[in-house]
Design a protein around this motif. Sequence first.
Motif, short mmCIF file in Angstrom:
data_model
loop_
_atom_site.label_atom_id
_atom_site.label_comp_id
_atom_site.label_asym_id
_atom_site.label_seq_id
_atom_site.Cartn_x
_atom_site.Cartn_y
_atom_site.Cartn_z
N ARG A 106 0.85 -1.19 0.00
CA ARG A 106 0.00 0.00 0.00
C ARG A 106 0.88 1.24 0.00
NH1 ARG A 106 -4.05 -0.50 4.86
NH2 ARG A 106 -2.82 1.32 5.24
N ALA A 107 0.33 2.34 -0.40
CA ALA A 107 1.08 3.59 -0.43
C ALA A 107 1.48 3.99 0.99
CB ALA A 107 0.25 4.69 -1.06
N LEU A 108 2.64 4.60 1.12
CA LEU A 108 3.14 5.01 2.42
C LEU A 108 2.18 6.00 3.09
CD1 LEU A 108 5.35 4.97 4.55
CD2 LEU A 108 6.49 6.78 3.28
N ALA A 109 1.59 6.91 2.31
CA ALA A 109 0.66 7.88 2.88
C ALA A 109 -0.56 7.19 3.50
CB ALA A 109 0.21 8.87 1.80
N GLU A 110 -1.07 6.14 2.84
CA GLU A 110 -2.21 5.39 3.40
C GLU A 110 -1.81 4.69 4.69
OE1 GLU A 110 -4.08 2.62 0.79
OE2 GLU A 110 -4.13 4.02 -0.88
N ASP A 111 -0.62 4.11 4.72
CA ASP A 111 -0.15 3.40 5.90
C ASP A 111 0.02 4.36 7.08
OD1 ASP A 111 0.79 0.90 7.09
OD2 ASP A 111 2.71 1.96 7.21
N VAL A 112 0.63 5.50 6.83
CA VAL A 112 0.82 6.50 7.89
C VAL A 112 -0.54 7.00 8.38
CG1 VAL A 112 1.71 8.82 8.36
CG2 VAL A 112 3.12 7.16 7.15
N HIS A 113 -1.47 7.23 7.47
CA HIS A 113 -2.80 7.69 7.87
C HIS A 113 -3.48 6.67 8.78
CE1 HIS A 113 -7.21 8.03 7.35
NE2 HIS A 113 -6.95 9.31 7.51
N ASP A 114 -3.42 5.39 8.40
CA ASP A 114 -4.07 4.35 9.22
C ASP A 114 -3.44 4.26 10.61
OD1 ASP A 114 -5.73 3.81 7.12
OD2 ASP A 114 -4.69 1.98 6.50
N ARG A 115 -2.11 4.35 10.69
CA ARG A 115 -1.45 4.28 12.00
C ARG A 115 -1.78 5.51 12.84
NH1 ARG A 115 4.56 3.38 11.43
NH2 ARG A 115 4.37 4.34 9.43
N THR A 116 -1.89 6.68 12.20
CA THR A 116 -2.26 7.89 12.93
C THR A 116 -3.67 7.78 13.49
OG1 THR A 116 -0.83 9.19 11.48
CG2 THR A 116 -2.48 10.40 12.74
N VAL A 117 -4.59 7.25 12.70
CA VAL A 117 -5.97 7.08 13.17
C VAL A 117 -6.01 6.13 14.36
CG1 VAL A 117 -8.23 6.13 12.53
CG2 VAL A 117 -7.04 7.69 10.99
N ARG A 118 -5.29 5.00 14.28
CA ARG A 118 -5.25 4.06 15.40
C ARG A 118 -4.70 4.72 16.66
NH1 ARG A 118 -2.99 -0.50 11.85
NH2 ARG A 118 -1.12 0.66 12.27
N TYR A 119 -3.65 5.52 16.51
CA TYR A 119 -3.04 6.19 17.65
C TYR A 119 -4.01 7.20 18.26
CZ TYR A 119 0.31 8.81 20.43
OH TYR A 119 0.96 9.43 21.46
N LEU A 120 -4.68 7.99 17.43
CA LEU A 120 -5.62 8.98 17.94
C LEU A 120 -6.81 8.33 18.65
CD1 LEU A 120 -5.59 11.62 15.06
CD2 LEU A 120 -4.61 11.82 17.35
N ILE A 121 -7.30 7.22 18.13
CA ILE A 121 -8.41 6.52 18.80
C ILE A 121 -7.95 6.03 20.17
CG2 ILE A 121 -9.82 4.43 18.72
CD1 ILE A 121 -10.03 4.88 15.67
N SER A 122 -6.76 5.46 20.23
CA SER A 122 -6.25 4.96 21.51
C SER A 122 -6.04 6.10 22.51
CB SER A 122 -4.95 4.21 21.28
OG SER A 122 -4.48 3.69 22.48
N MET A 123 -5.56 7.22 22.05
CA MET A 123 -5.35 8.36 22.96
C MET A 123 -6.68 8.98 23.40
SD MET A 123 -2.23 8.75 23.80
CE MET A 123 -2.26 6.99 23.97
N THR A 124 -7.70 8.89 22.55
CA THR A 124 -9.03 9.36 22.95
C THR A 124 -9.59 8.48 24.06
OG1 THR A 124 -9.42 10.21 20.72
CG2 THR A 124 -11.35 9.86 22.10
N VAL A 125 -9.41 7.18 23.92
CA VAL A 125 -9.86 6.26 24.96
C VAL A 125 -9.10 6.53 26.25
CG1 VAL A 125 -9.97 3.83 25.64
CG2 VAL A 125 -10.63 4.51 23.33
N ARG A 126 -7.80 6.82 26.15
CA ARG A 126 -7.01 7.13 27.34
C ARG A 126 -7.54 8.39 28.02
NH1 ARG A 126 -1.49 10.15 28.22
NH2 ARG A 126 -1.09 9.47 30.33
N THR A 127 -7.83 9.41 27.24
CA THR A 127 -8.36 10.66 27.81
C THR A 127 -9.69 10.40 28.52
OG1 THR A 127 -7.29 11.89 26.03
CG2 THR A 127 -9.03 13.02 27.24
N LEU A 128 -10.54 9.57 27.92
CA LEU A 128 -11.80 9.22 28.57
C LEU A 128 -11.55 8.46 29.87
CD1 LEU A 128 -13.91 8.17 25.47
CD2 LEU A 128 -14.07 10.31 26.78
N CYS A 129 -10.51 7.63 29.91
CA CYS A 129 -10.16 6.91 31.15
C CYS A 129 -9.73 7.90 32.23
CB CYS A 129 -9.03 5.91 30.89
SG CYS A 129 -9.54 4.43 30.02
N VAL A 130 -8.94 8.90 31.86
CA VAL A 130 -8.48 9.90 32.85
C VAL A 130 -9.67 10.67 33.41
CG1 VAL A 130 -7.15 12.03 33.14
CG2 VAL A 130 -6.15 10.09 31.92
N PHE A 131 -10.55 11.16 32.53
CA PHE A 131 -11.73 11.90 33.00
C PHE A 131 -12.66 10.99 33.81
CE2 PHE A 131 -10.98 15.00 29.41
CZ PHE A 131 -10.59 16.02 30.26
#
Length: 122
Positions: free
Chosen positions: A22-47
Amino acid sequence: MRTSRGPRGRDEQVHSITSVRRALAEDVHDRTVRYLISMTVRTLCVFGAAFTEGWIRWVLVAGAVVLPYIAVVAANAGRERPKPGGSAPDTRPDLPALGGPGPGPGDPPPPPFTLPEGGYLR
């Protein structure tokens, strides 16, 4: 097979070649989305830990502590590996086999090689 927006705004079918990554841009986008979802869940855990009591608070605190590690490992997992068996067929023409290191049984012997005076080539 996926669809993609063409240059004129129409949906076009994009055919996938099995041995191409797959294109590098697609791969980076998918990894960024996974990271942001995980950090959103972490923020919800803190609150959530700030507004709850009892055992659920400690579960949320544990999630807030462990999730950054999981998110970073998942984001840095690297590019996907191509699936085995997806190589393109070999379409090269059949070439004759090369001969061995010496002359064959019916070949004439090579010409003699002599060094010039002095014993080395210049």
